[in-house]
Scaffold this motif. Sequence first.
Motif, PDB file in Angstrom:
ATOM      1  N   ILE A  45       1.115  -1.218  -0.033  1.00 40.67           N
ATOM      2  CA  ILE A  45       0.106   0.057   0.206  1.00 40.67           C
ATOM      3  C   ILE A  45       0.834   1.370  -0.049  1.00 40.67           C
ATOM      4  CG2 ILE A  45      -1.729   1.172   1.366  1.00 40.67           C
ATOM      5  CD1 ILE A  45      -3.012  -1.307   2.273  1.00 40.67           C
ATOM      6  N   LEU A  46       1.966   1.315   0.786  1.00 35.97           N
ATOM      7  CA  LEU A  46       2.977   2.456   0.622  1.00 35.97           C
ATOM      8  C   LEU A  46       3.340   2.448  -0.621  1.00 35.97           C
ATOM      9  CD1 LEU A  46       4.677   2.012   4.311  1.00 35.97           C
ATOM     10  CD2 LEU A  46       2.781   3.648   3.623  1.00 35.97           C
ATOM     11  N   ALA A  47       3.523   1.576  -1.319  1.00 35.88           N
ATOM     12  CA  ALA A  47       4.145   1.698  -2.688  1.00 35.88           C
ATOM     13  C   ALA A  47       3.190   2.507  -3.600  1.00 35.88           C
ATOM     14  CB  ALA A  47       4.616   0.385  -3.293  1.00 35.88           C
ATOM     15  N   MET A  48       2.023   2.289  -3.456  1.00 31.77           N
ATOM     16  CA  MET A  48       1.120   2.740  -4.199  1.00 31.77           C
ATOM     17  C   MET A  48       0.960   4.199  -3.561  1.00 31.77           C
ATOM     18  SD  MET A  48      -2.138   0.085  -4.728  1.00 31.77           S
ATOM     19  CE  MET A  48      -2.313  -0.363  -3.011  1.00 31.77           C
ATOM     20  N   ASN A  49       1.035   4.535  -2.187  1.00 32.65           N
ATOM     21  CA  ASN A  49       0.921   5.869  -1.829  1.00 32.65           C
ATOM     22  C   ASN A  49       2.132   6.855  -2.525  1.00 32.65           C
ATOM     23  OD1 ASN A  49      -0.046   7.658   0.392  1.00 32.65           O
ATOM     24  ND2 ASN A  49       1.854   7.662   1.001  1.00 32.65           N
ATOM     25  N   ARG A  50       3.352   6.274  -2.695  1.00 34.14           N
ATOM     26  CA  ARG A  50       4.314   6.992  -3.276  1.00 34.14           C
ATOM     27  C   ARG A  50       4.048   7.433  -4.869  1.00 34.14           C
ATOM     28  NH1 ARG A  50       7.314   2.826  -1.143  1.00 34.14           N
ATOM     29  NH2 ARG A  50       8.005   1.888  -3.325  1.00 34.14           N
ATOM     30  N   HIS A  51       3.465   6.567  -5.527  1.00 37.04           N
ATOM     31  CA  HIS A  51       3.253   6.713  -6.894  1.00 37.04           C
ATOM     32  C   HIS A  51       1.882   7.955  -6.973  1.00 37.04           C
ATOM     33  CE1 HIS A  51       5.654   3.802  -8.668  1.00 37.04           C
ATOM     34  NE2 HIS A  51       5.299   2.924  -8.017  1.00 37.04           N
ATOM     35  N   PHE A  52       1.272   7.651  -6.091  1.00 37.15           N
ATOM     36  CA  PHE A  52      -0.231   8.545  -5.886  1.00 37.15           C
ATOM     37  C   PHE A  52       0.398  10.010  -5.632  1.00 37.15           C
ATOM     38  CE2 PHE A  52      -3.253  10.457  -3.124  1.00 37.15           C
ATOM     39  CZ  PHE A  52      -4.327  10.678  -3.948  1.00 37.15           C
ATOM     40  N   ASN A  53       1.149  10.231  -4.771  1.00 37.91           N
ATOM     41  CA  ASN A  53       1.757  11.486  -4.275  1.00 37.91           C
ATOM     42  C   ASN A  53       2.742  11.952  -5.435  1.00 37.91           C
ATOM     43  OD1 ASN A  53       0.708  12.604  -1.602  1.00 37.91           O
ATOM     44  ND2 ASN A  53       0.982  10.494  -1.332  1.00 37.91           N
ATOM     45  N   ARG A  54       3.501  11.170  -6.287  1.00 35.62           N
ATOM     46  CA  ARG A  54       4.191  11.668  -7.144  1.00 35.62           C
ATOM     47  C   ARG A  54       3.434  12.312  -8.299  1.00 35.62           C
ATOM     48  NH1 ARG A  54       6.694   7.142  -8.609  1.00 35.62           N
ATOM     49  NH2 ARG A  54       8.264   7.206  -7.005  1.00 35.62           N
ATOM     50  N   LEU A  55       2.275  11.822  -8.401  1.00 32.45           N
ATOM     51  CA  LEU A  55       1.142  12.403  -9.448  1.00 32.45           C
ATOM     52  C   LEU A  55       0.560  13.633  -9.027  1.00 32.45           C
ATOM     53  CD1 LEU A  55      -0.695  12.512 -11.940  1.00 32.45           C
ATOM     54  CD2 LEU A  55      -2.174  10.942 -10.645  1.00 32.45           C
ATOM     55  N   ARG A  56       0.423  13.558  -7.348  1.00 36.46           N
ATOM     56  CA  ARG A  56      -0.250  14.998  -6.790  1.00 36.46           C
ATOM     57  C   ARG A  56       0.790  16.173  -7.203  1.00 36.46           C
ATOM     58  NH1 ARG A  56      -4.264  15.348  -3.448  1.00 36.46           N
ATOM     59  NH2 ARG A  56      -3.100  16.815  -2.297  1.00 36.46           N
ATOM     60  N   ALA A  57       2.036  15.646  -6.861  1.00 34.64           N
ATOM     61  CA  ALA A  57       3.208  16.650  -6.957  1.00 34.64           C
ATOM     62  C   ALA A  57       3.317  17.215  -8.262  1.00 34.64           C
ATOM     63  CB  ALA A  57       4.436  16.077  -6.439  1.00 34.64           C
ATOM     64  N   ARG A  58       3.182  16.474  -9.253  1.00 34.13           N
ATOM     65  CA  ARG A  58       2.970  17.121 -10.586  1.00 34.13           C
ATOM     66  C   ARG A  58       1.987  18.002 -11.108  1.00 34.13           C
ATOM     67  NH1 ARG A  58       6.443  14.813 -14.610  1.00 34.13           N
ATOM     68  NH2 ARG A  58       7.887  12.940 -13.765  1.00 34.13           N
ATOM     69  N   LEU A  59       0.944  17.532 -10.388  1.00 34.28           N
ATOM     70  CA  LEU A  59      -0.426  18.390 -10.414  1.00 34.28           C
ATOM     71  C   LEU A  59      -0.230  19.603  -9.695  1.00 34.28           C
ATOM     72  CD1 LEU A  59      -3.179  15.669 -10.954  1.00 34.28           C
ATOM     73  CD2 LEU A  59      -2.194  16.764 -12.555  1.00 34.28           C
ATOM     74  N   GLY A  60       0.589  19.907  -8.813  1.00 29.51           N
ATOM     75  CA  GLY A  60       0.777  20.974  -8.115  1.00 29.51           C
ATOM     76  C   GLY A  60      -0.008  21.014  -6.605  1.00 29.51           C
ATOM     77  N   PHE A  61      -0.371  19.797  -6.417  1.00 26.32           N
ATOM     78  CA  PHE A  61      -0.908  19.384  -4.890  1.00 26.32           C
ATOM     79  C   PHE A  61       0.023  19.098  -3.838  1.00 26.32           C
ATOM     80  CE2 PHE A  61      -4.562  18.167  -7.882  1.00 26.32           C
ATOM     81  CZ  PHE A  61      -5.179  19.348  -7.808  1.00 26.32           C
ATOM     82  N   PRO A  62      -0.398  19.048  -2.295  1.00 24.21           N
ATOM     83  CA  PRO A  62       0.635  18.960  -1.319  1.00 24.21           C
ATOM     84  C   PRO A  62       0.528  17.564  -1.111  1.00 24.21           C
ATOM     85  CG  PRO A  62      -1.390  20.120  -0.514  1.00 24.21           C
ATOM     86  CD  PRO A  62      -1.441  20.166  -2.031  1.00 24.21           C
ATOM     87  N   TYR A  63       1.264  17.018  -0.243  1.00 27.93           N
ATOM     88  CA  TYR A  63       1.285  15.589   0.076  1.00 27.93           C
ATOM     89  C   TYR A  63       0.022  15.131   0.845  1.00 27.93           C
ATOM     90  CZ  TYR A  63       2.559  11.351   2.427  1.00 27.93           C
ATOM     91  OH  TYR A  63       2.664   9.966   2.895  1.00 27.93           O
ATOM     92  N   TRP A  64      -0.727  14.181   0.386  1.00 25.85           N
ATOM     93  CA  TRP A  64      -1.702  13.540   1.125  1.00 25.85           C
ATOM     94  C   TRP A  64      -1.702  12.153   1.090  1.00 25.85           C
ATOM     95  CZ3 TRP A  64      -6.006  10.419  -0.330  1.00 25.85           C
ATOM     96  CH2 TRP A  64      -7.132  10.390   0.234  1.00 25.85           C
ATOM     97  N   SER A  65      -2.062  11.418   2.423  1.00 19.18           N
ATOM     98  CA  SER A  65      -1.635  10.145   2.621  1.00 19.18           C
ATOM     99  C   SER A  65      -2.881   9.161   2.188  1.00 19.18           C
ATOM    100  CB  SER A  65      -1.300   9.907   4.211  1.00 19.18           C
ATOM    101  OG  SER A  65      -0.909   8.385   4.144  1.00 19.18           O
ATOM    102  N   LEU A  66      -2.518   8.711   1.043  1.00 17.58           N
ATOM    103  CA  LEU A  66      -3.393   7.636   0.570  1.00 17.58           C
ATOM    104  C   LEU A  66      -3.590   6.329   1.231  1.00 17.58           C
ATOM    105  CD1 LEU A  66      -5.375   6.239  -1.742  1.00 17.58           C
ATOM    106  CD2 LEU A  66      -3.170   5.551  -3.050  1.00 17.58           C
ATOM    107  N   SER A  67      -2.314   6.032   1.673  1.00 16.16           N
ATOM    108  CA  SER A  67      -2.523   4.758   2.567  1.00 16.16           C
ATOM    109  C   SER A  67      -3.070   5.110   3.946  1.00 16.16           C
ATOM    110  CB  SER A  67      -1.046   4.359   2.865  1.00 16.16           C
ATOM    111  OG  SER A  67      -0.222   5.483   3.387  1.00 16.16           O
ATOM    112  N   GLN A  68      -2.949   6.026   4.536  1.00 15.17           N
ATOM    113  CA  GLN A  68      -3.662   6.441   5.513  1.00 15.17           C
ATOM    114  C   GLN A  68      -5.282   6.510   5.643  1.00 15.17           C
ATOM    115  OE1 GLN A  68      -3.135  10.337   8.066  1.00 15.17           O
ATOM    116  NE2 GLN A  68      -1.968   8.434   9.201  1.00 15.17           N
TER     117      GLN A  68
END
Length: 331
Positions: A211-234
């Motif tokens: 799940i944490l691996a998915m969380n890293r990919h998810f936040n990499r996309l958010r960063a490219r879109l200009g959004f701050p970190y948000w915990s998908l896994s949590q």
Amino acid sequence: MVQAIRSARGYLSRAVQLTQRLGRSPESGWGSDPSSVAALTAFMPPGMDAATLAPPREQQDAYPPEPHAIHRYRAIWLSDIHLGTPGCQATYLLDFLKHNESDQLYLVGDIIDGWQLRRGWYWPQSHNDVVQKLLRKARKGTEVIYVPGNHDEGARQFDGMAFGDITVREEAIHVTATGRRLWVVHGDLFDGVVQHARWLAYLGDSLYTMILAMNRHFNRLRARLGFPYWSLSQYLKHQVKNAVNYISAFETAMVDEARRRGCDGVVCGHIHKAEIRELNGQLYCNDGDWVESLSALVETMEGELKIVYWTTLLDPPAPATRRRRRAAVTS
């Protein structure tokens, strides 16, 4: 219970679809493609969209102050850093340590993930930098106290010893500026799964790593879109009713034990959920983690306890640049 499991399974299914999209190379342009925003929005729970995916208000209020400011505290508590795993947010932690100083620094367990390192060695330079930063703080006068957890339980055999000015303790007592006695402990000894079903704890750790691996990919996309970190896994974890009930039982067990020890409250980690609240007449403090929450517990000089979320880098690392080979000049 069945409905909660189905709901969590649905979220995980959409997470897999999203991570498949993230497998495309940056050159393909998915970061700026409107379809990427649509994919991100489709993954969100009902009533939310990509534009509104900001951290909770308490996290927004606890964002780092103006750039390059150094904050000074009486004490800082950090736990569940999980050095030695790809999920460790070492870059954010280094940025936090650079901009925050304290008289006392408590490392409340799971600092190095021995479980994962036994499965396969993973130790990038940023993880080594975290260790060096902690040692440097200790050398410069910060009292650093290391309270091991279940992932680094091998360090418990060194209770009372000091390594590089860092003192190892199985547990500690911290007295705040207002005179409150706080019992400092990782918390795994009050986790029935860890104590009585170790095989299940290892299985859960493996699934959690996915799940944490998915969380890293998810936040990499958010960063490219200009959004701050948000915990998908949590978010996924807290959708399962049994997980919520487990957290509640853990909190109650911790404050009951703190009362039995004659303390006014407890500071712990282990469950990766940062929180400060009064529970059964006791103060319950959890400093969160550095794989999901990116959080720390701090005590101000006046004795106020606060959760600080470090989801924005004050000093982002410089982008890597490719060195061009110079053609040899022949005469």
